[in-house]
Design a protein around this motif. Structure first.
Motif, PDB file in Angstrom:
ATOM      1  N   UNK B  96       0.757  -1.610   0.458  1.00 43.32           N
ATOM      2  CA  UNK B  96      -0.110  -0.060  -0.094  1.00 43.32           C
ATOM      3  C   UNK B  96       1.522   1.259  -0.168  1.00 43.32           C
ATOM      4  N   UNK B  97       1.252   0.815   0.608  1.00 36.51           N
ATOM      5  CA  UNK B  97       2.413   2.229   1.250  1.00 36.51           C
ATOM      6  C   UNK B  97       3.169   2.385  -0.472  1.00 36.51           C
ATOM      7  N   UNK B  98       4.141   1.987  -1.142  1.00 31.85           N
ATOM      8  CA  UNK B  98       4.769   1.403  -1.292  1.00 31.85           C
ATOM      9  C   UNK B  98       4.121   2.096  -3.308  1.00 31.85           C
ATOM     10  N   UNK B  99       3.043   1.705  -2.991  1.00 35.74           N
ATOM     11  CA  UNK B  99       2.479   2.596  -3.980  1.00 35.74           C
ATOM     12  C   UNK B  99       1.780   3.523  -4.285  1.00 35.74           C
ATOM     13  N   UNK B 100       1.692   3.715  -3.084  1.00 35.68           N
ATOM     14  CA  UNK B 100       1.377   5.773  -2.514  1.00 35.68           C
ATOM     15  C   UNK B 100       2.865   6.520  -3.296  1.00 35.68           C
ATOM     16  N   UNK B 101       4.154   5.680  -2.131  1.00 34.66           N
ATOM     17  CA  UNK B 101       4.899   6.430  -3.149  1.00 34.66           C
ATOM     18  C   UNK B 101       5.236   6.620  -4.373  1.00 34.66           C
ATOM     19  N   UNK B 102       5.445   5.372  -4.892  1.00 37.29           N
ATOM     20  CA  UNK B 102       5.931   5.171  -6.544  1.00 37.29           C
ATOM     21  C   UNK B 102       4.943   6.324  -6.857  1.00 37.29           C
ATOM     22  N   UNK B 103       3.709   6.128  -7.240  1.00 33.82           N
ATOM     23  CA  UNK B 103       2.657   7.069  -7.288  1.00 33.82           C
ATOM     24  C   UNK B 103       2.851   9.103  -7.387  1.00 33.82           C
ATOM     25  N   UNK B 104       3.210   9.212  -6.034  1.00 38.89           N
ATOM     26  CA  UNK B 104       2.892  10.258  -5.390  1.00 38.89           C
ATOM     27  C   UNK B 104       3.659  11.513  -6.720  1.00 38.89           C
ATOM     28  N   UNK B 105       2.642  12.333  -6.498  1.00 37.46           N
ATOM     29  CA  UNK B 105       3.888  13.764  -7.532  1.00 37.46           C
ATOM     30  C   UNK B 105       5.094  13.448  -6.445  1.00 37.46           C
ATOM     31  N   UNK B 106       5.933  14.279  -7.885  1.00 41.40           N
ATOM     32  CA  UNK B 106       7.415  14.566  -7.477  1.00 41.40           C
ATOM     33  C   UNK B 106       7.446  16.550  -7.471  1.00 41.40           C
ATOM     34  N   UNK B 107       6.608  16.537  -7.084  1.00 39.66           N
ATOM     35  CA  UNK B 107       6.551  18.377  -7.681  1.00 39.66           C
ATOM     36  C   UNK B 107       6.673  18.930  -6.111  1.00 39.66           C
ATOM     37  N   UNK B 108       5.775  18.327  -5.202  1.00 43.35           N
ATOM     38  CA  UNK B 108       6.199  18.898  -3.770  1.00 43.35           C
ATOM     39  C   UNK B 108       7.784  19.334  -3.174  1.00 43.35           C
ATOM     40  N   UNK B 109       7.627  19.843  -2.233  1.00 42.42           N
ATOM     41  CA  UNK B 109       8.974  19.569  -1.952  1.00 42.42           C
ATOM     42  C   UNK B 109       8.686  19.810  -0.828  1.00 42.42           C
TER      43      UNK B 109
END
Lengths: 347, 348, 497
Positions: B96-109
């Motif tokens: 669950x956590x990994x699928x979220x982590x991989x898919x989360x936008x990488x624009x927020x700093x």
């Protein structure tokens, strides 16, 4: 033998030089503040640590060092020893099971270090203490939910339930009991179903909500006592065709939550969602209150040891559809408090 | 040179050898018995719990148990070989956590919890499943190569997977900045509460039953569970099969984790707490033997519904959590004792 | 018949019913004091059930048992022991991790304030053991002892606890000839010391040699009880037990002209010392040696279970890899320990038989049900496995029938070389004879067979050539025939030259 002696002497010399250096520096340096947090893995703790550094520097010219407890009792105790050894002028502690640091703390107090505590008291050490003020917000949320429901459906009697921790003292005094009182203050004839256990997490909350709503479809106010439960509560309601509102007018129920992460801010101002409020922890106010309290002791406004002193509460913030005037206001609050740069969502 | 001695009484009659037992097999017997228990539990719940006997409750039950059943498939296969897999709960959380982590936008700093790798969702799913199979492979390595007891290894696997979940979600959850398609599986609904997890569960159970009864892979499960040494000496590559099973089990746990994360729109590190034991309980409750060589995926399905009816009833009646534990424990012990008693009685 | 007080045990009209079966059917006979009373019968004849009633493991359905003239019934094994009936089961009841002394006193510890104290009882136990077998040190761990010595420890325990009746169930099943002789001496000594031994064995020679009285059972019924001296010969016993064809005697064959199938060159490991031999196509080879001579180790090496140096050349190619490779190249093994290595006890006959050759019952890895069932039925008929259905669990079959299933497994593998490690251990006479004829039949069809056995009779019945093993060394190669000198074989196999 001779060599050992020589080594000892050299060490001794070094130590005295360092000590002298340190004491000279102490006089010249700005105030050093040890700022303890239970864990920096939490965005709230992260944010108020940042605020503490900023506020202390701007307001008092003081230097803040953050001590991360890493959710570990031993680390927390070691952090305290280190803060003392580093010669902190004042510390604001956030230490679990603080019995073990009590002797060192007494010694530090004698040495003139200022000690205050946050969230968890150090047992039998009556230093000034700060707590997040949950109770009034919980009461407010109960009151508002009841008012809004009656306004929308004057003929449907209120049936309400809470999901979270039925047996946790802190939760009971800060959330369950005041929420109950808040609802009852508006609707004394409301039917209360109690606090259901969902402490195992989102999946647990999901099942409990489904089963509850199935057995009592007339439930119309739900207090979901943590954000990681709310992520289960809302899908459970939606799967059963509930969890929605008609442009901000309650249809099936009103849901209140805790912690108010960004996802909840978005959902609360969504006119079609039945999640309508959440109790936010304010990083900025928390940091200010913790720094100010230490300075008050330093300036003699608050006594360092006073067994009769009252706990100081930092009021939490209620983020709600009916509380803030606009979504922009809520977004601005969030961005400021958490140092984020979120944009106003469109619905 | 033949010594021949004959005796009229000693002559054995040539009998017809039948394909069936005449009576049913032990497994069928246990399955019927547990269906009986399920019916009894269901009847009692229908009588004492208001609004229990209702189509909506049934569909809720199906939804609530589907995730556990998917995990139960892998666990059942492993238990049939006489081993355990206690890592599944941790793997669900990790997935669950990994699928979220991989898919989360990488624009927020600013905050690490709201920023991920920003991969497309399909890729996030694939990578997550690969990571989950990695946990299974680690389990398999220690069990098969280093011959360490599966209970110890998979307890370690449980901590490892849960630990990864905790680290990546910082002990909390990742639910900011997820792409809209992240919630697709969770939102997908066929009718009422029946969601994609239920469909997956039904399809997977059917496949598992076919594998178990009709394929060489399934047959080998029973052979290994009944006597691993004999299986080795009969030329079965038992180690390879066991390793495959652990990878399959972790894969199924990964699928479950992805489905759950999608349902909650959140990669939550505290999710599926105690699932490893629940999965074991439904398996054993349904009649699969912890000693190996005996059982079926259908047992796990029955066990899951028995357990599901119990917890739903307790929830619906609003009983406190302590009594929930008590009722569960009581029913599990009674059911398993009854099972053993019935089998012993039958096999005297 | 003499007066009843010379009978320590009188069994009257004993009946034991199991669902659908009358396992013991109206059995009556007496057991005289201070005799070795042998109990024989095919597997499933009711011997074991009878014994289990005596030892309290089962409760009788009807009938009376008089012990020393008094009504006797044991509800559990402990009550039997308290009444002076001790049992030596096939599965030894010793705890490997404890010392000999601790094993002797297990369950009889004298405790004072919760501490075990050494008492006269322990001393007596140790004395008894010393009398019986001085070479066993009481402080040694049991795991270091051979099966035979473990057995002796159990006998000592029974003797010292003043058991008047000691029941021995197949005590020689895993003993070498030398150990058997030692055991017989001990039994004879026991008889002098006021102990009655009830002796169960499939080995009729032993009964002829050791027994005073013999009772024959068949199909749950009592057939006869008579002094062994009045039994004419083995075949009379066999006639009473089964009444059908027994062993075919060995007919010499010329095998040297056959083409070689397997050649072993310098096989060595920790247990084996530079073994070289060959097996021809269609030949039956016997490896004879005592327990510990390296038979099982050689079988394991050949089958790819154990490591070794040297080379096996099979069908012109060197063997490598584990059992699955061995099977693929055409070798199948009937392992020594049927229960732990051969069968899948809680699975059905149908599931047991095709294990070594799943390809033949599947299509693209999916099991074809009709082939599955057909195979099971075919082998049940072919090997005369006694069962009414293919769906019977192996644990419910008798030892002989279980072994036939293991054979079916190997036959279905369609191999060119069959390794048989102690193929008839714990198998009744009838099944034994059937197994020998299967072996013979296979070799006539061109399958080569290697028999590893510590039963010389078995080797002599079936093998064309015999290799003698002693302590991991190949001592001799003998061509089987009517003029084989058995005395010389035993001499060599026991270490003589």
């Amino acid at each position: 033998m001779k060599r050992t002696l020589v080594v000892c002497v050299v060490l001794l010399l070094c130590a005295s030089v360092v000590f002298a250096q340190a004491s000279r520096e102490r006089a010249e340096q700005p105030l050093k503040i040890g700022y303890f947090v239970s864990t920096l893995d939490n965005s709230f703790h992260q944010s108020h640590s940042v605020w503490a550094e900023r506020y202390a520097a701007e307001e008092y010219g003081a230097q803040v060092q953050v001590f991360d407890g890493r959710s570990d009792v031993t680390t927390m105790a070691e952090n305290f020893d280190q803060a003392y050894a580093q010669g902190m002028n004042m510390v604001s502690l956030h230490i679990w099971q603080g019995e073990s640091i009590r002797p060192t703390a007494l010694e530090a107090l004698d040495d003139g270090m200022i000690i205050t505590s946050y969230f968890d008291k150090i047992p039998e050490l009556p230093v000034p203490h700060i707590m997040p003020g949950e109770a009034e917000i919980s009461f407010e949320m109960g009151r508002i939910a009841a008012e809004q429901w009656i306004q929308a459906h004057p003929n449907k009697p209120i049936v309400f339930v809470q999901v979270g921790w039925p047996d946790h003292e802190g939760v009971t005094t800060g959330r369950s009991q005041p929420f109950y009182e808040g609802v009852m203050s508006v609707a004394p004839d409301a039917e209360y179903l109690g606090v259901m256990d969902a402490s195992r997490g989102a999946d647990h909350a999901f099942n409990v909500i489904q089963d509850l709503v199935q057995t009592r479809p007339d439930i119309n106010i739900i207090y979901s006592q943590a954000d990681n439960l709310t992520v289960g509560t809302m899908p459970a309601l939606r799967q059963m065709g509930r969890g929605v509102m008609d442009n901000g007018v309650p249809l099936t129920e009103i849901v209140a939550s805790v912690d108010c992460p960004w996802t909840e801010v978005v959902e609360i101002f969504d006119p079609s969602s039945s999640l309508k409020m959440s109790m936010g922890l304010p990083p900025k106010e928390t940091a200010i209150a913790r720094i100010d309290l230490m300075m008050d002791v330093y300036n003699g406004k608050v006594s360092q040891l006073d067994a009769g002193a009252e706990v100081i509460y930092v009021p939490n913030t209620l983020i709600g559809y009916w509380t803030q005037d606009t979504v922009e206001e809520a977004v601005a609050w969030y961005n400021e408090q958490f140092g984020e740069n979120e944009t106003v969502p469109t619905y | 040179m033949t010594v021949l001695t004959t005796d009229q009484e000693g002559m054995k009659q040539i009998k017809h050898v039948s394909d069936s037992k005449g009576t049913i097999s032990n497994l069928t017997f246990i399955i019927f018995a547990m269906v009986g228990v399920l019916v009894i539990v269901f009847t009692i719940a229908s009588m004492i719990v208001p609004r229990f006997f209702d189509l909506a409750t049934m569909s809720n039950l199906l939804v609530q148990q589907s995730e556990l059943i998917i995990i139960g498939i892998g666990v059942t296969f492993i238990v049939i070989t006489g081993r355990l897999d206690l890592s599944v709960g941790g793997v669900v959380a990790m997935a669950g956590v990994l699928s979220a982590y991989f898919a989360q936008a990488n624009t927020r700093a600013e905050f690490s919890l709201s920023s991920g790798l920003g991969l497309p969702y399909w890729l996030a799913v694939v990578l997550t499943l690969i990571c989950c199979m990695g946990i299974g492979a680690v389990n398999a390595l220690f069990i098969v190569k280093f011959k360490i007891a599966s209970i110890i290894v998979t307890l370690g696997g449980m901590s490892l997977a849960r630990g990864i979940a905790m680290i990546i979600a910082r002990g909390a959850q990742r639910n900011v900045g997820l792409p809209p398609e992240f919630g697709f599986f969770g939102r997908f609904s066929i009718i009422g509460t029946i969601n994609l997890a239920v469909c997956f569960m039904i399809v997977l159970v059917l496949i598992a039953l076919f594998v178990e009864k009709k394929t060489v892979f399934g047959r080998k499960l029973f052979l290994i569970g009944s006597n691993k040494t004999a299986a080795d000496l009969s030329g079965i590559k038992t180690d390879r099969q066991i390793a495959q099973l652990y990878i399959i089990s972790s894969f199924l746990a990964g699928v479950t984790g992805i489905l759950m994360a999608s349902k909650f729109c959140s990669g939550n590190s505290s999710i599926a707490g105690g699932y490893e034991f629940d999965a074991l309980v439904i398996t054993v409750l349904g009649g699969t033997s912890i000693h190996g060589g005996f059982g079926s995926v259908i047992c796990a399905v029955i066990g899951a519904f028995i357990l599901g009816i119990l917890s739903t009833s307790v929830n619906m009646l609003g009983y406190p959590p302590a009594s929930q534990l008590l009722v569960r424990g009581f029913v599990i012990v009674i059911a398993i004792l009854a099972q053993r008693y019935a089998l012993n009685k039958r096999n005297v | 018949m003499g007066s009843s007080n010379e009978h320590i045990l009188e069994i009257r009209n004993l009946v034991k019913d199991f669902p659908g079966v009358r396992a013991v059917n109206d059995v009556s006979f007496n057991i005289k004091k201070n005799t070795v009373h042998c109990l024989v019968g095919e597997n499933g004849a009711g011997k074991s059930t009878l014994i289990k009633i005596l030892t309290g493991a089962y409760q009788r359905t009807e009938g009376t048992i008089l012990l020393r003239g008094e009504e006797y019934s044991a509800r559990n094994p402990k009550e039997a022991r308290d009444n002076g009936i001790a049992t030596l089961f096939q599965e030894l009841n010793v705890v490997d991790q404890l010392t000999v002394e601790e094993n002797l006193t297990l369950g009889l510890e004298d405790t004072k304030f919760g501490f075990i104290r050494s008492s006269t009882k322990i001393k007596r136990m140790v004395e008894t053991l010393k009398d019986i077998e001085p070479s066993i040190h009481p402080k040694h761990r049991v795991s270091r002892l051979s099966v035979a010595k473990k057995q002796i420890v159990e006998i000592a325990k029974a003797a010292a606890s003043e058991a008047e009746i000691i029941i021995m169930d197949e005590p020689t099943a895993s003993l070498s000839e030398k150990e058997i002789n030692r055991l017989f001496t001990i039994i004879r000594e026991l008889r002098k010391k006021n102990v009655t031994v009830i002796y169960i064995s499939h080995r009729l020679d032993e009964i002829m040699e050791l027994g005073d009285m013999v009772t024959v059972m068949r199909d749950g019924k009592h057939i006869a009880t008579k002094p062994v001296s009045e039994v004419k010969d083995r075949s009379e016993l066999i006639h009473m037990m089964i009444g059908k064809t027994v062993f075919e005697e060995y007919v010499p064959r010329e095998t040297s002209s056959m083409e070689p199938l397997l050649t072993a060159k310098g096989i060595s490991n920790s247990k084996l010392k530079d073994l070289s031999f060959h097996v021809n196509k269609g030949e039956i080879i016997g490896f004879y040696g005592l327990v510990g001579s390296g038979k099982t180790e050689l079988a394991s090496a050949l089958y790819g279970i154990d490591r070794y140096s040297g080379e096996f050349v099979f069908k012109g190619k060197p063997l490598k890899g584990g059992p699955s490779d061995a099977i693929a190249s055409g070798i199948a093994l009937v392992p020594e320990e049927r229960r732990t290595q051969g069968i899948f006890p809680n699975l059905t006959i149908r599931m047991n038989i095709p294990v070594m050759n799943m390809k033949h019952i599947t299509k693209r890895n999916i099991i074809r049900d009709h082939l599955d069932r057909k195979t099971a039925k075919e082998y049940i008929t072919k090997l005369n496995i006694v069962t009414d259905t293919t769906e019977k669990e192996l644990s419910k079959l008798s030892g002989g029938n279980q072994q036939k299933v293991v054979f079916s497994k190997c036959l279905f593998a369609d191999s060119d070389l069959l390794i048989l490690d102690e193929p008839t251990r714990g198998v009744d006479v009838g099944a034994k004879s059937e197994i020998y004829s299967i072996v013979r039949h296979l070799s006539e069809q061109g399958t080569s067979i290697i028999v590893f056995s510590s039963e010389l009779q078995e080797i002599l019945y079936s093998c064309d050539r015999i290799y003698l093993l002693f302590d991991g060394v190949l001592k001799a190669e003998i061509k089987n025939g009517p003029d084989v000198d058995t005395a010389k074989i035993i001499h060599i196999a026991t270490g003589g030259m």
